[in-house]
Design an enzyme around this catalytic site. Sequence first.
Site, PDB file in Angstrom:
ATOM      1  N   GLU A 140     -30.842 -12.364  -6.145  1.00  0.00           N
ATOM      2  CA  GLU A 140     -31.518 -11.926  -7.282  1.00  0.00           C
ATOM      3  C   GLU A 140     -31.756 -13.002  -8.301  1.00  0.00           C
ATOM      4  O   GLU A 140     -31.102 -12.458  -9.527  1.00  0.00           O
ATOM      5  CB  GLU A 140     -30.774 -10.565  -7.534  1.00  0.00           C
ATOM      6  CG  GLU A 140     -31.061  -9.408  -6.648  1.00  0.00           C
ATOM      7  CD  GLU A 140     -30.489  -8.114  -7.231  1.00  0.00           C
ATOM      8  OE1 GLU A 140     -29.846  -8.004  -8.015  1.00  0.00           O
ATOM      9  OE2 GLU A 140     -30.983  -7.147  -6.496  1.00  0.00           O
ATOM     10  N   GLU A 197     -32.506  -5.172   0.013  1.00  0.00           N
ATOM     11  CA  GLU A 197     -31.239  -4.081  -0.355  1.00  0.00           C
ATOM     12  C   GLU A 197     -31.818  -2.551  -0.702  1.00  0.00           C
ATOM     13  O   GLU A 197     -32.777  -2.629  -1.429  1.00  0.00           O
ATOM     14  CB  GLU A 197     -30.720  -4.593  -1.531  1.00  0.00           C
ATOM     15  CG  GLU A 197     -29.725  -5.754  -1.105  1.00  0.00           C
ATOM     16  CD  GLU A 197     -29.065  -6.366  -2.544  1.00  0.00           C
ATOM     17  OE1 GLU A 197     -28.923  -5.554  -3.526  1.00  0.00           O
ATOM     18  OE2 GLU A 197     -28.653  -7.396  -2.581  1.00  0.00           O
TER      19      GLU A 197
END
Length: 692
Positions: free
Chosen positions: A167, A324
């Site tokens: 991320e 995710e």
Amino acid sequence: MTSPFRASADTPADPLDALAERLGGIAYGGDYNPEQWPSEVWQQDVRLMREAGVNLVTLGVFSWSRLEPRPGVHDWDLLDTVLDLLHENGIAVDLATPTAAPPPWFTRAHPASLPQNASGTRLAHGSRQAFCPSSPDYARAADAVVTALAQRYATHPAVVLWHVHNEWGNHNALCYCDTSAAAFRDWLRRRYTTLDRVNDVWGTDFWGQRYGDWEEIGPPRETTAFRNPGLELDYRRFSSDALLDRHRAESALLRDLAPGIPLTTNLLGTLEKKVDGHAFARHCDIVSVDHYLVAADPGNHVDLALNADLARGMAGGRPWLLMEHSTSAVNWQPVNVPKAPGEMRRNSLTHLARGADGILFFQWRQSRAGAEKWHSAMLPHGGTDTRTWAEVTALGAELASLAEVRGTRVRADVALLFDWHAWWALELDARPSERLRHLDTVRDWYGALWDLGITCDLVAPDADLTPYRAVVAPSLYLVSDSDADALHTFVRGGGHAVFGPFSGAVDAHDRVRTGGHPGAFRDLLGLVVDEYLPLREGESALLSDGSRAGLWTERIEARGCTARLRFADGPDGGPARGGPAATRHSYGAGAAWYAGAALPARSLRDLLDAVCREAGAAPAAAVPAGVEAVRRSAGDRAYLFLVNHTDQEATVPLEGHTRLDGTALPGGASVPPGGVVVLREQAAPGREADRR
Ligand code: GLA
């Protein structure tokens, strides 16, 4: 559009196809953090992974302090053992570079590598992503650990995918330290060459900010009053680019040292304003995203669909991976409500419906310590005797049975333009209204399309628009000259384009396009906005369809367009009373539409319905309200996903469909409350062939 996928001798022509073949179907699994557990647990982990149908895990995301416990000293024992164990059990690995968590020894040795906030405070070590994106010390250390990792595991048979960092920019995108300041000046020199040009694009003659020397320029740190908006906008671009440079540097090492293994990074979709997701997606072999529901939002399934459609847009229409999501509750919202029974399945299959070829979670085994111990996982604290585990194993089995769906594509007739640069610019200081927020507007417009059952790709404004019948631009405040030209060309050639309020007002540098608003689209729309007229909290303007617009109105002068909706005459009509609120303008062989107000849901739905009907964009199937219908297809194979978000059984009249096991559906499909059905469609004559 240039493909976001790298075509080189190093990776297969379609990396996701190759990956899926290797996995034998849809990817299923999650982040695996064995370092948090004693080695005895690992055997149980792989046994249970097999039981759950897991075929891919992301390994090593935050493992730097384990892999390199002291500078330059590596300890591979854990990864060696776990990679072998996974491989022996037929579980493939998405191996992460551990660079999102620099070890304590690193920051202790290089305190200047810690990020600094806008008021000059250095952030401390002790969480994750505690590094300045421009730090040369960080770059050296990160490159070194990536090199060592790639050298060690380039040929390990378990490794099928690289997971670059984690991320990017989630916690540290904007750093205001002196190192960042110097890197910003270099970035500016490369972009603008001369200081005169910088002064010009930032309009520095306003408030006497003209720069005479590059060294006078710094980051937009805290100031007495408003900072220069051009500088702020470019600082966001620079900051996103600084992280993209790190992504590219890690990627280059991996490609060089481990040729043939595709790479990805888990992008954040609309969860993250600070980095330009489209730019990162262009530098991935496979696009993957993370998505988390806001539990308190009753419409969170629409946000899920929006983000799935953004993932597909970033992937250029190809399948992508959901890297995710959560099996149940997260731990970072004010109140973390678990998912209801069946919700995790419904979420997962909705992502699949919208083009995901992999469903993964954070994380495999729920942590017993650390900041995320109350975040759900595939294997909860309670072990296998839990509802979550039962749902996880059931989902694994179901995804295996849906393997034939992978590789098919969602084909949208509508493009929704989603642009981080327009987002950044709209939300700088000193605007007509702080209440007009980019994501709120995009969500409203996407929600209207969702209600209409229209599937759309969320794409960058510079995407190839030729595959689409209609382009929807809910919040395109900033638009470059070339993107504005492309929209003119699209409409002239027969397309339909519809724009939201305040779109087209400024150029790529946030300079107002003068001569009548909205400067970029005035002629295209056949109108001039005389004044932007934001509303105060609690105010609204009555519209000719009987609904009320809040937040924002505009005084529009028609110059060739026709009004489809007007502000009511009289005081109830608000400051633009009597004038057009939504318009249509024939332009070339197509038409350009405009909403000069923050339209309420019903009016927005009516407007977009009219645009889609004229453009010939239709829903995948006629379904009752609250039911989602999305089609995936390839060649003569097609699948219809029906997702029921209501608490009532839904009946969908259909012809020419069967269940995947071949059983007929006389009279149509029934979808249980909160349930999902996946149907096979008989080849429909005239269904459009692959357009991309
Ligand atoms: C992000 C991160 C994960 C984890 C989850 C929790 O997606 O990538 O490491 O923190 O959030 O929701």
